[in-house]
Design an enzyme around this catalytic site. Structure first.
Site, mmCIF file in Angstrom:
data_model
loop_
_atom_site.group_PDB
_atom_site.id
_atom_site.type_symbol
_atom_site.label_atom_id
_atom_site.label_comp_id
_atom_site.label_asym_id
_atom_site.label_seq_id
_atom_site.Cartn_x
_atom_site.Cartn_y
_atom_site.Cartn_z
ATOM 1 N N GLU A 28 -1.111 5.195 15.303
ATOM 2 C CA GLU A 28 -2.348 4.524 15.658
ATOM 3 C C GLU A 28 -2.010 3.032 15.741
ATOM 4 O O GLU A 28 -1.417 2.488 14.804
ATOM 5 C CB GLU A 28 -3.426 4.733 14.579
ATOM 6 C CG GLU A 28 -4.741 4.077 14.977
ATOM 7 C CD GLU A 28 -5.806 4.099 13.876
ATOM 8 O OE1 GLU A 28 -5.476 4.402 12.721
ATOM 9 O OE2 GLU A 28 -6.971 3.793 14.198
ATOM 10 N N ARG A 252 5.725 12.677 3.369
ATOM 11 C CA ARG A 252 5.983 11.311 3.789
ATOM 12 C C ARG A 252 6.947 10.642 2.812
ATOM 13 O O ARG A 252 7.100 11.053 1.674
ATOM 14 C CB ARG A 252 4.681 10.530 3.858
ATOM 15 C CG ARG A 252 4.029 10.391 2.503
ATOM 16 C CD ARG A 252 2.860 9.413 2.458
ATOM 17 N NE ARG A 252 2.645 8.651 3.651
ATOM 18 C CZ ARG A 252 1.496 8.602 4.327
ATOM 19 N NH1 ARG A 252 0.475 9.327 3.905
ATOM 20 N NH2 ARG A 252 1.366 7.847 5.374
ATOM 21 N N LYS A 262 -0.710 1.044 4.960
ATOM 22 C CA LYS A 262 -0.922 0.047 6.020
ATOM 23 C C LYS A 262 -2.003 -0.947 5.619
ATOM 24 O O LYS A 262 -1.908 -2.130 5.900
ATOM 25 C CB LYS A 262 -1.371 0.741 7.313
ATOM 26 C CG LYS A 262 -0.251 1.208 8.218
ATOM 27 C CD LYS A 262 -0.802 1.355 9.644
ATOM 28 C CE LYS A 262 -0.407 2.685 10.238
ATOM 29 N NZ LYS A 262 -1.034 2.901 11.564
#
Length: 543
Positions: A28, A252, A262
């Site tokens: 994104e 992850r 983020k």
RNA sequence: UGAGCUAUGGUGUAAUGGUAGCACUACAGAUUUUGGUUCUGCCUGUGUAGGUUCGAGUCCUGCUAGCUCAACCA
């Protein structure tokens, strides 16, 4: 071979998708890529490469209020820098027309409805994981009414938040994502690509799988938190009767002494805890690049950490190992003194300057040699002398010998201190027969130290970095505290150093990666100029 | 406390019913004009209780622990 490659190999063997392999990397564009993304990039591009397939870059841009072209550019740059080339570049927003059509199709099929409830009502109606939800009073509208309302949503007749389109699935499902998930919301916002064309935007669940499908993705690799979304991913593909990629989840990457969120990374930048997204202390790809990490080091790191489904916290020492392993083979050696103290060779001729031969990279003969000047007064590291030296310390001390690298063996005679007791001069004598290359230079001495001539060296700024956080798990903090309380106050130290005079701006800015002998690997920072050299410490040599 | 997922040295990751291996880290030694590199050695591991089997890290059952899910974020 990791479990994803095993799945792919089985699929190839079974001729699933005609044996084709196609992946995608779907960021994104709402932030900069970090080392965790690097793992995903290496995985997605890596398996496609390995099995003769291709990988698309697709920006998952379904939320116009968070996304920006600034991020699109940085993401492209970082992926290229890592050494990967995508087969095609797409945007989820490329598919908005098709997605809209599919939404109408589901309405026609009685599988979607417009809900007029408020956000709070919807949230309440969804129930909790341990108890079923309740159906919306608008759930059983006619197809005609749903179609009319949805078209008017698209036409901009309703304000933000007044209505949503929902899939009609099962309000009692133990999977929360099956309790009539929202497909479309009204958002009168300008999109970075489609401008003001749309005022309704699809949600992730109604966009991601279909985007994969349109592109013909075979293996849709994502992280573990999407595992609970997979039944929905599958449901939409089935309901729409479209190509059905297989979603596969992996754990992850987590690194200790840093954070990967983020949102929090953005906060560090916005609130000036660091100097920007590319601050060398950041775990971002651009930060690591500026720190002096190489693409090969990062790729090797991604390979080494492996791919599995269990939560993991990788030790930063592994990342550092990967940097050293790569840089050791490639970095040009040079001498630099970061914490200088003056060494005077009393029996060396006052104005004599000798040119010594130095090796550019002992690991790579083709890197050649260079000449470096040697003189009576030198800078050496303060830490290379110790007044009260024990047996474990085998560098310089009074009456002890060391070798000056590429020069002579010297013996310390006495030292001079200032009124504070700080050493200002270290005096020694040299043995002229021990010049490098002469037979007597083969004499065994316990240590070799680096140096730089006082009159033939140049100043440089050196930035030393320590871990950004002082604890292994910065998010794990005491009550009333946040990850910010775990910031390491000493993560940046700036030093004025002396480097070889031959290390020109031209040389530094083209070669970029250096090993300062006996200290560590350093990277020529973009802040460097003809007037001032700036080096970032990538990682120290192993102690 | 509903559903899903995961448990192998300090950290990661292999072993696909048949000798628990590899990498990092730590430590020890050899080599070395970088206390680097290289080489060698070495320590530490299958969450737990049962079951199936000639044989279980692997299969089955229970338990325990951890993670994920209740944004009109992705």
């Amino acid at each position: 071979m990791n479990f994803i490659e095993q799945i792919i190999e089985e699929d190839i063997q079974n001729r699933k998708n005609d044996g084709r392999v196609q992946t995608r990397f779907p960021p994104e564009p709402n932030g900069y890529l970090h080392i965790g993304h690097a793992k995903s990039i290496c995985l997605n591009f890596g398996v496609a490469q390995k099995y003769g397939g291709k990988t698309n870059l697709r920006f998952d841009d379904t939320n116009p209020v968070k996304e920006d072209t600034e991020y699109v550019d940085s993401i492209r740059e970082d992926i290229k820098w890592l050494g990967f080339q995508w087969a095609a570049e797409y945007y989820a927003s490329d598919y908005f027309d098709q997605l809209y059509l599919w939404a109408e199709q589901l309405i026609q099929d009685g599988l979607a409805y417009v809900d007029d409830q408020t956000q709070e009502e919807i949230s309440k109606g969804r129930g909790v994981p341990t108890a079923p939800g309740t159906e919306s009073p608008y759930r059983n509208r006619s197809v005609e009414e749903n179609l009319d309302l949805f078209r008017r949503m698209k036409a901009g007749e309703f304000p933000d938040g007044s209505r949503v389109l929902r899939a009609k699935i099962d309000m009692a499902s133990p999977n929360m994502h099956f309790r009539d998930p929202i497909m479309y919301r009204i958002l009168h916002a300008e999109h970075h690509r489609t401008g003001n064309k749309w005022c309704i935007y699809p949600m992730y669940d109604f966009a991601h799988g279909q985007s994969d499908s349109i592109e013909g993705i075979t293996h849709s690799i994502c992280t573990l938190e999407f595992e609970v979304h997979r039944p929905l991913y599958d449901w939409f593909c089935e309901a729409l009767h479209i190509h059905h990629p297989q979603q596969i989840e992996f754990a992850r990457l987590n690194l200790n002494y840093t954070i990967m969120s983020k949102r929090k990374l953005l906060q560090l930048v916005k609130e000036n805890y660091v100097r920007g997204w590319d601050d060398p202390r950041m775990p971002t790809i651009c930060g690591l690049r500026r720190r002096g990490y190489t693409p090969a080091a990062i790729r090797n790191f991604a390979e080494t950490v492996g791919v599995a489904k269990r939560d993991n916290i990788i030790d930063v020492s592994l990342l550092e190992f990967c940097a050293r392993e790569d840089l050791n083979k490639t970095a040009i050696r040079t001498m630099a003194v970061l914490d200088p103290v003056k060494l005077i060779i009393d029996n060396y001729p006052e104005d004599q300057v000798e040119m010594m031969d130095a090796v550019n990279n002992p690991e790579d003969e083709s890197a050649g040699t260079r000449k470096i000047p040697f003189a009576k007064e030198l800078w050496i590291e303060r830490a290379d002398f110790r007044e009260n030296a024990d047996k474990k310390f085998y560098r310089l001390s009074i009456d002890r010998e060391v070798r000056l690298k590429y020069a002579y063996i010297i013996k310390c005679t006495h030292i001079v201190k200032d009124e504070n007791g700080e050493i200002t001069e270290i005096h020694c004598t040299y043995d002229p027969l021990t010049k490098s290359g002469m037979p007597d230079s083969n004499r065994k001495v316990k240590a070799t130290i680096h140096w730089v001539p006082v009159k033939h060296s140049k100043a440089a700024e050196v930035r030393l970095f320590d871990r950004l956080f002082s604890v292994p798990d910065p998010d794990n903090c005491e009550e009333g505290q946040t990850f910010l309380d775990n910031l390491n106050p000493n993560s940046l130290e700036i030093k004025q150093a002396w480097v070889e005079e031959g290390l020109t701006y031209e040389k530094a800015s083209t070669i970029k990666h250096f090993q300062f002998e006996r200290i560590g690997y350093f990277y020529c920072d973009p802040d460097s100029s003809e007037e001032k050299l700036v080096f970032n410490k990538t990682v120290s040599l192993k102690q």
